[in-house]
Scaffold this motif. Structure first.
Motif, short mmCIF file in Angstrom:
data_model
loop_
_atom_site.label_atom_id
_atom_site.label_comp_id
_atom_site.label_asym_id
_atom_site.label_seq_id
_atom_site.Cartn_x
_atom_site.Cartn_y
_atom_site.Cartn_z
N THR A 1 51.00 71.57 53.54
CA THR A 1 50.03 72.02 54.54
C THR A 1 50.77 72.58 55.75
N GLN B 1 44.92 72.87 56.86
CA GLN B 1 44.74 71.41 56.79
C GLN B 1 43.51 71.04 55.99
N ASP B 2 42.56 71.96 55.89
CA ASP B 2 41.28 71.68 55.25
C ASP B 2 41.27 71.97 53.76
N GLY B 3 42.47 72.16 53.18
CA GLY B 3 42.53 72.46 51.75
C GLY B 3 42.13 73.88 51.41
N PRO C 1 39.52 78.21 48.41
CA PRO C 1 39.92 76.80 48.24
C PRO C 1 41.19 76.69 47.40
N ILE C 2 42.01 75.73 47.74
CA ILE C 2 43.22 75.44 46.98
C ILE C 2 42.88 74.42 45.90
N GLU C 3 43.41 74.63 44.69
CA GLU C 3 43.09 73.73 43.59
C GLU C 3 43.62 72.33 43.88
N ASP C 4 43.12 71.36 43.11
CA ASP C 4 43.43 69.96 43.38
C ASP C 4 44.93 69.67 43.34
N GLY D 1 47.21 71.45 44.37
CA GLY D 1 47.91 72.07 45.49
C GLY D 1 48.30 73.52 45.24
#
Length: 746
Positions: free
Chosen positions: A551, A571-573, A590-593, A595
């Motif tokens: 991050t 910071q919020d993904g 959005p970033i995948e789970d 990372g």
């Protein structure tokens, strides 16, 4: 009297035979030649009923009669008939001509044909035969520049690739623009575009006159006069040619397009004549000039650079460069018709997109190719591109020495602090700051490279003045030589430091992996076996690895036709993307789970994948042969990342995620250098390599990446005549069971 007639007949004009006459009334008349036995007797000019007979009809009839050596000219509109004797156009009265009188008139016509041929040609070449004459001249000019694959001529017989620039040219000329300027770097295919325009002129109903610009030192009209004399035995002077071109430019409903390839800007005579053409030669004239991109500004701007020239005011500029996707696919289809099959996957080889590189790379094999027995043309050149460039530019003389000095400047400048946009753009082109160039070359040397089209002015993200190398393949070859001269000394001190140094260079420059591989190969005689193996092992210790970006990470990317894109891991993904200097809103995704990850440390294994190690065989003390290619390709082929540099354009290159990384989609074909090396390893009888054993070991390795690459290589080999049966057997007995055992492929 046993008469016969021909609605279309042949007339010889110099070295050219024309199909004369007309079967319909396109111009309001038809030309017919009447014979007595095999002797031409009369040319008939048949006017449409009701049209008056004009002096021009009499002149054209006499011109055809002179060339056909027919003693009589007959002109009729159905109600009025006029008969003339050809040699003096005296009007004949009465209804019959006795045999002995006819004989005398045939003899007179023969004499008149010899003395009046120049006048006859000048009249006909500007009227009925104009289209055929222009085609004959263009065919002659192109034939002088066309030969087979093995020659160094400008064109290859039958190899014509449809270009986007040709379509753009037609659109510009149709729009009413008097001039189209075709500009591009050396060897980008400008001449081929003009050739395509000329050879497809009948499709659009234009007369395209191709002229080789370097032959126009004394002016365009003098050049055309010489060609007309040689082709048609018409002793025309420049003023006669002016009259002729005006005739052609003032015809109704048919354009005359004069193509000058390549326009010599040093010829004041030609530039003056070009200005004359554009000012006073009729609305039916269009001019296309091809110039190197360095000459474009001088053509369209006056010396003060504030005002445009006449050409600049009335022209449109069309740029020509490397093949785009559609053009490259068309080139592949044309090669296939001529007997050359590019291995599937070549679409992803950026080095083959340069027209001159593609032609030079396939030339040797195309000499023996035929539609019945295709030559197999490599999908990737890799280090071979430098040999192609070395051969093509072997006669540069002092300019080559100047380029060598520039490699020193370039490599030294790589380590200076630069704008990150310039760092990224260096992966797509070779550019050097002008102040650095001045430290190594004087103004005369720089001017020579510019005149040769090797250097051109460029822009930079830092706004510093730069020079861009327009023949990057040759510059890459010279850089490899420079690196090779230093490499043995560095390896002898510390092989790991040498590997790191090599990677640091290769990761920053265009063709970096191939350049470093070529440097290793050139340095081998001095390295010797021990240092060579030390260097290979040092590169192997630096495999690609996937890293998760934490991050707060900030990056910048350079996207073609977009520019610099700032990327931030929030910071919020969320990953935010913003085009620098654009008013467009920042895009967030959005970033995948698992990372946001990136692949690091690619360059060492990229270099190794370009080495083609099967060319190197070692002999141990006992006399046994050892080839490093077998074990090296097993290890490199197991890499769980795609081992290729992305192209400069946004490609439709598909990958599939596997555990620990990704692989190239099977349907891409052979698009990785490592896969092509595997195919070459298996297709040759290489000392020290048991290919059956190698295939079995690869298939049972449990590596999805290696099995995938093995299948791509064997699929290609299964289509080859000599080894196809073996490859099909390996596919069935080794690859298919290995594929079935890998659940991720399901």
């Amino acid at each position: 009297m046993d008469l016969r007639h021909q609605l279309r007949f042949k007339v010889r004009v110099g070295h050219t035979v024309f199909d004369a006459g007309s079967a319909d009334y396109v111009e309001g008349r038809a030309d017919i030649l009447v014979y007595q036995h095999e002797t031409p007797l009369a040319v008939l000019e048949l006017k449409r009923e009701g049209l008056a007979i004009k002096p021009a009809d009499e002149e054209q009839g006499r011109s055809y009669a002179l060339l056909a050596q027919a003693p009589l000219v007959v002109i009729t509109n159905g109600t009025e008939t006029r008969i003339f004797q050809t040699h003096d156009m005296a009007r004949l009265e009465g209804t019959t001509v006795e045999a002995d009188e006819l004989t005398r008139r045939v003899e007179a016509a023969s004499t008149a044909a010899r003395t009046g041929v120049s006048t006859a040609i000048s009249k006909l070449l500007g009227t009925d035969l104009a289209t055929s004459a222009v085609k004959a001249l263009t065919t002659r000019e192109l034939a002088e520049l066309t030969s087979g694959w093995e020659s160094g001529e400008r064109f290859v017989e039958g190899f014509i690739v449809p270009r986007r620039a040709t379509r753009e040219l037609r659109e510009v000329l149709r729009s009413g623009r008097k001039v189209a300027v075709l500009a591009g770097p050396p060897l980008s295919g400008k001449s081929s575009v003009l050739r395509e325009l000329a050879l497809t002129s009948e499709e659009v109903g234009w007369d395209v006159l191709y002229v080789e610009g370097s032959s126009c030192g004394e002016g365009l009209f003098r050049r055309l006069a010489n060609v007309l004399a040689a082709q048609f035995s018409w002793p025309a002077g420049p003023d006669d040619v002016r009259v002729w071109v005006r005739q052609l430019a003032n015809r109704v409903g048919r354009l005359l397009v004069i193509c000058i390839d390549t326009l010599p800007l040093a010829s004041a005579i030609l530039l003056g004549e070009l200005d004359e053409l554009l000012g006073s030669f009729g609305d039916g004239l269009r001019v296309v000039v091809a110039v190197d991109e360095n000459d474009l500004d001088s053509l369209v701007h006056k010396p003060n650079r504030r005002e445009k020239t006449r050409i600049g005011r009335i022209s449109s500029t069309i740029k020509v460069g490397n093949y785009d996707d559609d053009e490259f696919k068309a080139a592949v289809r044309v090669l296939a018709v001529l007997g050359g099959g590019l291995v599937y996957g070549a679409l992803y080889a950026p080095e083959l997109r340069a027209p001159w590189v593609l032609r030079a790379a396939v030339a040797d094999q195309m000499v023996e190719a035929s539609p019945e027995r295709q030559a197999v043309l490599a999908p990737l050149l890799g280090v071979q591109v430098f040999g192609v460039a070395d051969d093509r530019f072997s006669d540069l003389g002092e300019l080559r020495d100047d380029l060598k000095r520039l490699t020193v400047a370039y490599l030294n400048d790589l380590n200076t602090k630069r704008h990150h946009g310039d760092v990224l753009s260096s992966l797509q082109l070779f550019s050097i700051r002008q102040e650095v160039v001045r430290e190594h070359l004087d103004r005369t040397a720089v001017h020579g490279l510019v005149r040769a089209g090797i250097l051109c002015r460029g822009a930079s993200f830092s706004d510093e003045a730069t020079w861009v190398i327009r023949v990057p393949e040759l510059f890459g070859h010279l850089i490899a030589n420079r690196i090779a001269s230093t490499l043995p000394r560095k390896v002898s001190k510390d092989s790991q430091d040498a590997a790191n140094w090599l990677i640091a260079i290769g990761s920053k420059i265009l063709f970096g992996d191939a350049i470093c591989a070529q440097a290793i190969f050139r340095a081998m005689p001095e390295l010797g076996g021990g240092l060579y193996i030390d260097l290979i092992n040092s590169l192997l210790r630096l495999p690609p690895r996937r890293e998760k970006l934490p991050t707060g990470s900030r990056m910048v990317a350079l996207l073609p036709r977009v520019g610099l894109v700032d990327m931030n891991v929030g910071q919020d993904g969320m990953l935010s993307l913003g085009i620098r200097g654009s008013a467009a809103k920042t895009l967030t995704v959005p970033i995948e789970d698992d990372g946001f990850t990136t692949v690091a440390n690619m360059d060492g294994w990229l270099i190794l994948s370009q080495l083609r190690e099967f060319r190197v065989v070692f002999q141990d003390e006992g006399g046994s042969l050892l080839n490093l290619a077998g074990p090296l390709l097993l290890e490199l082929g197991s890499c769980t990342e795609v081992l290729r540099r992305p192209g400069s354009d946004l490609e439709g290159f598909h990958t599939h995620a596997i555990e620990g990384g990704s692989i190239s989609c099977f349907q891409n074909g052979i698009a990785e250098p490592i896969t092509w090396s595997i195919a070459e390893l298996l297709s040759n009888d290489i000392p020290g390599v048991d290919r059956d054993a190698w295939v079995r070991e690869a298939a049972t390795s449990g590596s999805a990446a290696l099995v995938n690459r093995l299948g791509q290589a064997l699929t290609h080999l299964s289509e080859l005549e000599e080894i196809g049966s073996w490859a099909k057997e390996m596919l069935a007995n080794e690859f298919q069971p290995a594929l079935a055992a890998l659940p991720q492929f399901h």
